[in-house]
Motif scaffolding. Structure first.
Motif, mmCIF file in Angstrom:
data_model
loop_
_atom_site.group_PDB
_atom_site.id
_atom_site.type_symbol
_atom_site.label_atom_id
_atom_site.label_comp_id
_atom_site.label_asym_id
_atom_site.label_seq_id
_atom_site.Cartn_x
_atom_site.Cartn_y
_atom_site.Cartn_z
ATOM 1 N N CYS A 102 0.832 -1.208 0.000
ATOM 2 C CA CYS A 102 0.000 0.000 0.000
ATOM 3 C C CYS A 102 0.866 1.258 0.000
ATOM 4 O O CYS A 102 1.723 1.438 0.880
ATOM 5 C CB CYS A 102 -0.924 -0.014 1.217
ATOM 6 N N GLU A 103 0.638 2.116 -0.957
ATOM 7 C CA GLU A 103 1.400 3.358 -1.090
ATOM 8 C C GLU A 103 1.237 4.248 0.129
ATOM 9 O O GLU A 103 2.177 4.902 0.587
ATOM 10 C CB GLU A 103 0.963 4.109 -2.346
ATOM 11 N N HIS A 104 0.023 4.260 0.686
ATOM 12 C CA HIS A 104 -0.242 5.077 1.874
ATOM 13 C C HIS A 104 0.673 4.666 3.026
ATOM 14 O O HIS A 104 1.294 5.513 3.678
ATOM 15 C CB HIS A 104 -1.706 4.938 2.293
ATOM 16 N N PHE A 105 0.773 3.369 3.275
ATOM 17 C CA PHE A 105 1.609 2.897 4.376
ATOM 18 C C PHE A 105 3.097 3.043 4.068
ATOM 19 O O PHE A 105 3.921 3.174 4.967
ATOM 20 C CB PHE A 105 1.275 1.436 4.709
ATOM 21 N N ARG A 106 3.450 3.006 2.808
ATOM 22 C CA ARG A 106 4.849 3.152 2.435
ATOM 23 C C ARG A 106 5.404 4.489 2.928
ATOM 24 O O ARG A 106 6.540 4.584 3.377
ATOM 25 C CB ARG A 106 4.996 3.047 0.914
ATOM 26 N N SER A 107 4.563 5.507 2.884
ATOM 27 C CA SER A 107 4.996 6.821 3.351
ATOM 28 C C SER A 107 4.720 7.024 4.839
ATOM 29 O O SER A 107 5.560 7.527 5.581
ATOM 30 C CB SER A 107 4.310 7.921 2.539
ATOM 31 N N SER A 108 3.532 6.610 5.298
ATOM 32 C CA SER A 108 3.154 6.883 6.697
ATOM 33 C C SER A 108 3.951 6.064 7.700
ATOM 34 O O SER A 108 4.125 6.473 8.855
ATOM 35 C CB SER A 108 1.659 6.614 6.898
ATOM 36 N N LEU A 109 4.451 4.895 7.299
ATOM 37 C CA LEU A 109 5.204 4.041 8.227
ATOM 38 C C LEU A 109 6.715 4.156 8.045
ATOM 39 O O LEU A 109 7.478 3.486 8.728
ATOM 40 C CB LEU A 109 4.793 2.572 8.041
ATOM 41 N N GLU A 110 7.161 4.997 7.126
ATOM 42 C CA GLU A 110 8.579 5.077 6.775
ATOM 43 C C GLU A 110 9.461 5.332 7.991
ATOM 44 O O GLU A 110 10.435 4.633 8.240
ATOM 45 C CB GLU A 110 8.797 6.165 5.722
ATOM 46 N N ASN A 111 9.116 6.354 8.766
ATOM 47 C CA ASN A 111 9.915 6.688 9.944
ATOM 48 C C ASN A 111 9.107 6.545 11.236
ATOM 49 O O ASN A 111 9.387 7.191 12.234
ATOM 50 C CB ASN A 111 10.449 8.122 9.827
ATOM 51 N N ASN A 112 8.101 5.702 11.171
ATOM 52 C CA ASN A 112 7.208 5.505 12.313
ATOM 53 C C ASN A 112 7.668 4.302 13.128
ATOM 54 O O ASN A 112 7.645 3.172 12.647
ATOM 55 C CB ASN A 112 5.768 5.296 11.816
ATOM 56 N N GLU A 113 8.112 4.552 14.370
ATOM 57 C CA GLU A 113 8.588 3.478 15.232
ATOM 58 C C GLU A 113 7.515 2.987 16.195
ATOM 59 O O GLU A 113 7.764 2.091 16.997
ATOM 60 C CB GLU A 113 9.803 3.960 16.039
ATOM 61 N N ASP A 114 6.315 3.566 16.110
ATOM 62 C CA ASP A 114 5.232 3.188 17.024
ATOM 63 C C ASP A 114 4.791 1.750 16.771
ATOM 64 O O ASP A 114 4.797 1.267 15.631
ATOM 65 C CB ASP A 114 4.031 4.122 16.858
ATOM 66 N N GLU A 115 4.385 1.089 17.839
ATOM 67 C CA GLU A 115 3.863 -0.270 17.717
ATOM 68 C C GLU A 115 2.338 -0.290 17.672
ATOM 69 O O GLU A 115 1.735 -1.303 17.338
ATOM 70 C CB GLU A 115 4.339 -1.130 18.884
ATOM 71 N N ILE A 116 1.709 0.849 18.042
ATOM 72 C CA ILE A 116 0.246 0.944 18.039
ATOM 73 C C ILE A 116 -0.168 2.171 17.240
ATOM 74 O O ILE A 116 0.369 3.262 17.441
ATOM 75 C CB ILE A 116 -0.325 1.037 19.463
ATOM 76 N N VAL A 117 -1.103 1.994 16.323
ATOM 77 C CA VAL A 117 -1.663 3.098 15.546
ATOM 78 C C VAL A 117 -3.155 3.172 15.837
ATOM 79 O O VAL A 117 -3.874 2.188 15.625
ATOM 80 C CB VAL A 117 -1.436 2.912 14.037
ATOM 81 N N GLU A 118 -3.601 4.303 16.349
ATOM 82 C CA GLU A 118 -5.031 4.477 16.626
ATOM 83 C C GLU A 118 -5.735 4.987 15.369
ATOM 84 O O GLU A 118 -5.247 5.894 14.691
ATOM 85 C CB GLU A 118 -5.245 5.450 17.786
ATOM 86 N N MET A 119 -6.890 4.413 15.069
ATOM 87 C CA MET A 119 -7.640 4.767 13.870
ATOM 88 C C MET A 119 -9.079 5.085 14.265
ATOM 89 O O MET A 119 -9.778 4.233 14.824
ATOM 90 C CB MET A 119 -7.612 3.592 12.874
ATOM 91 N N SER A 120 -9.513 6.315 13.993
ATOM 92 C CA SER A 120 -10.876 6.725 14.343
ATOM 93 C C SER A 120 -11.705 7.101 13.123
ATOM 94 O O SER A 120 -12.912 7.297 13.230
ATOM 95 C CB SER A 120 -10.829 7.916 15.315
ATOM 96 N N GLU A 121 -11.068 7.206 11.958
ATOM 97 C CA GLU A 121 -11.785 7.647 10.759
ATOM 98 C C GLU A 121 -12.723 6.588 10.193
ATOM 99 O O GLU A 121 -13.692 6.902 9.522
ATOM 100 C CB GLU A 121 -10.789 8.064 9.666
#
Length: 551
Positions: free
Chosen positions: A416-435
Motif C-alpha cells: 500500500c502506497e499510503h503505508f509506504r509513506s506513513s510508516l517510513e519513519n514511524n517506530e510506534d507499535e500501536i496506531v489508533e484509527m478513528s476515521e
C-alpha cells in the motif's frame, strides 16, 4: 457412580468442548461419518467438528469459507431450519460470510459458536435455556446472542451437557442454561435463560481459559489459578470433597502451581501446568485419570507420562478417554479404549491427539474444532493469508473501536502506497484509527494480505470510502462488485448516493439502471422520499433522458 443425565430427544450423547486447533495433516476420513462425503468434498474441508451421541452429526467449513452440515439432525442441531436428517452435505446459508473461531456442543445436542468477529450464535436443543435466547424452544436455525454480550468480543466457548460458557477478550466469563448443580455459578440452582457474568471469586480476575464438565464449569486465570463450580459427585472439582459448588471456588491443592490449560471429560478433569506437568482428578472407573487404578480422586494427582514435557492435553464429554502430546511429538492415551480400560498412559502410533478420539473413543467424535491443511506446503499467498491478524508474528497493531488488529509493517509498505509513506519513519507499535469502523478497517487490512474482501453491501460502502481516501483503485472495484451483489429496491437509492459521493462511476451507472428497471417500487421507498435534493434533480433529469417516464 458417575452422574446420570436427564433424557432428551431420545439422545444420550455427552457434550464436548471444541476449540480451534492449528493442526496439519489431520485425516478427517478417520471419522466414519465422513464416508458420506465424496473425495472432492473431503479435499475442500478446512475446519471440522464431529458430534452427537453416536458421532452422527458433523459441521465443517470449506476452502471457500462456506459452512456445511450433515447427519441425523436431532433437535435441529444442524441449524438448517428443520429436523430432517441428511446423508448429503447441506450448506448452512444462515451463517454465510461468517468465519468460525471456536465452537462447542452439548448433549441435546446444542451448539454454541463464536465467529472471528467475536459474535456468538447458538442453535439446537434448548429445554434448559442452554441457547441463551431467553426461551426453552429448540433453535432450528442459528440465533445471534446479544444480551449482555453485544459490546463483548467472545474468544472461547464451552458447553456442558445443558449449560454454556463463553470467555470474552477482557477476561470475563458469561454462563447460561441448566443449573441444577450450580454449574452457571450464580449461587442458586435456578436455570439461567440469558448470558450472565460469573462473578464471585472471578470478579477481579482475568480468565484465560474455560472448560465444562458434564454439569460443572472450570476457569483458568492469568495468574495460573484454577476456579471450579457446579456438580462434584465424583470429585471432579478437585476440592477434596463431593459436595456441589454453586459459585466459583479456587482449587487450593494447586497452590504454587501455575496452570495453563484445563480439559474436562465425562466426569473427570485434566490440567496442564507451565512446566509441562499433568494433574488429574474426578471419576476413574475406566482409568481415565491415568493413575494405574480405577479409584476416583477428589484432589489433583500428578500423572506420569514420560520425562519429556507435555504440551497438550485432551478430553471430551462424549467419552471417558484422556490424551496428551509431548514436546517430542509422542501422543499418549488412557481411559476407555474401544471398550477396554487403560489405567496408565499408553504410547500410541499417532502424531496428534485428535486421532486418539477418532480411532479409540466411543463414540468417535472430535474433542476440538479441527483446522485441516491438505498438505505441509503453503504457497506464498497462503502463508501471507494465514499471518493476517496474528499477534505472534505482528510488529504493528491498529486500535479501532477499542479492538486490536495485528499487522506487519513490511507487508503493509509493500502492498500500500499510503503505508509506504506513513510508516517510513514511524517506530510506534500501536496506531489508533478513528476515521473508519472496525469491520471496515479490518477488511481493508485483510485485503492487503488476501487480495479479497468479505463484507455486507452496507459495510462495503464504508470500505469504498476508505479505498477512495487511500486511492486504492483495485479495492474500489472489489467494493463496487460487492455492493452490486447486494442491491435491492430498498437500498438502491442509498447505494446510488454512495456511488455518486465516492465517484464510483461504474457503480453509479449500475445503481441507476437498477432504479430505472424497478422504478415503481424504488420511488415508493423511504430512501427515495429522503433523497438529497441535488441527487433527486439529477436522477429525474437523467431518467427523463432515457425515457423512464414515458407511458
Amino acid at each position: 457412580m458417575e452422574e446420570e443425565l436427564p433424557l432428551s430427544c431420545g439422545e444420550s450423547g455427552k457434550p464436548v468442548q471444541a476449540t480451534l486447533s492449528s493442526l496439519k495433516m489431520v485425516d478427517v476420513g478417520k471419522w466414519p461419518i465422513f464416508s458420506l462425503c465424496s473425495e472432492e468434498e473431503l479435499q475442500l474441508i478446512r475446519q471440522a467438528c464431529v458430534f452427537g451421541s453416536a458421532s452422527n452429526e458433523v459441521l465443517y467449513t470449506t476452502v471457500n469459507n462456506e459452512i456445511f452440515v450433515l447427519g441425523t439432525n436431532c433437535c435441529g442441531c444442524l441449524g438448517l431450519g428443520d429436523v430432517q436428517s441428511t446423508i448429503e452435505p447441506r450448506r448452512l446459508d444462515s451463517l454465510s460470510g461468517k468465519k468460525i473461531a471456536c465452537l462447542s456442543y452439548g448433549s441435546g445436542p446444542h451448539i454454541v459458536l463464536a465467529t472471528t468477529e467475536g459474535e456468538v450464535f447458538t442453535w439446537g436443543h434448548n429445554a434448559y435455556s442452554q441457547l441463551g435466547n431467553g426461551t426453552t424452544n429448540h433453535g432450528l436455525v442459528p440465533c445471534y446472542i446479544s444480551t449482555n454480550l453485544s459490546n463483548k468480543q467472545v474468544i472461547e466457548v464451552a458447553c456442558g451437557s445443558y449449560h454454556s460458557l463463553v470467555l470474552t477478550s477482557d477476561g470475563e466469563v458469561f454462563a447460561w442454561g441448566y443449573n441444577n448443580s450450580g454449574q452457571v455459578g450464580s449461587g442458586s440452582t435456578a436455570n439461567q435463560p440469558i448470558p450472565r457474568r460469573v462473578t464471585g471469586c472471578l470478579q477481579n480476575k482475568a480468565v484465560v481459559n474455560i472448560a465444562c464438565g458434564q454439569m460443572c464449569s472450570m476457569a483458568v486465570v492469568d495468574a495460573g489459578e484454577v476456579y471450579v463450580w457446579g456438580y462434584n459427585g465424583n470429585g471432579q472439582l478437585g476440592l477434596g470433597s463431593s459436595g456441589n459448588q454453586p459459585t466459583p471456588c479456587r482449587v487450593a491443592a494447586l497452590q504454587g502451581i501455575h496452570v495453563q490449560r484445563v480439559a474436562c471429560g465425562y466426569a473427570h478433569t485434566l490440567v496442564l501446568t507451565d512446566e509441562g506437568q499433568v494433574y488429574a482428578w474426578g471419576a476413574n472407573s475406566y482409568g481415565q485419570l491415568g493413575t494405574g487404578n480405577k479409584s476416583n480422586q477428589s484432589y489433583p494427582t500428578p500423572i506420569s507420562v514420560e520425562k519429556d514435557r507435555i504440551i497438550e492435553i485432551a478430553a471430551c464429554h462424549s467419552t471417558h478417554t484422556s490424551a496428551a502430546k509431548t514436546q517430542g511429538g509422542n501422543v499418549y492415551m488412557w481411559g476407555q479404549c474401544r471398550g477396554q480400560s487403560v489405567t496408565l498412559p499408553h504410547l500410541t502410533r499417532f502424531s496428534c491427539t485428535d486421532d486418539v478420539f477418532a480411532c479409540f473413543a466411543t463414540p468417535a467424535v472430535t474433542w476440538r474444532l479441527l483446522s485441516v491443511e491438505p498438505d505441509g506446503h503453503l504457497t506464498v499467498a497462503e502463508s501471507l493469508k494465514r499471518e493476517f491478524d496474528n499477534p505472534d508474528t505482528a510488529d504493528l497493531k491498529f486500535l479501532v473501536d477499542g479492538k486490536y488488529i495485528y499487522a506487519h509493517k513490511v507487508l503493509l509498505k509493500i502492498r500500500c502506497e499510503h503505508f509506504r509513506s506513513s510508516l517510513e519513519n514511524n517506530e510506534d507499535e500501536i496506531v489508533e484509527m478513528s476515521e473508519f469502523s472496525y469491520p471496515v478497517y479490518r477488511a481493508f487490512l485483510e485485503y492487503l494480505y488476501t487480495d479479497s474482501i468479505s463484507l455486507s453491501p452496507e459495510e462495503a460502502i464504508g470500505l469504498l470510502d476508505l479505498a477512495t481516501f487511500y486511492r486504492e483503485n483495485r479495492l474500489k472495484k472489489l467494493c463496487q462488485q460487492t455492493i452490486k451483489q447486494g442491491i435491492c429496491e430498498e437500498n438502491a437509492i442509498a447505494l446510488l448516493s454512495a456511488a455518486v459521493k465516492y465517484e464510483a462511476q461504474d457503480l453509479e451507472e449500475f445503481c441507476f439502471r437498477f432504479c430505472i428497471n424497478h422504478l415503481t417500487v424504488v420511488t415508493q421507498t423511504s430512501g427515495f422520499a429522503e433523497m438529497d435534493h441535488d441527487l433527486l434533480k439529477n436522477f429525474i433529469s437523467k431518467a427523463s433522458r432515457v425515457g423512464a417516464f414515458k407511458n
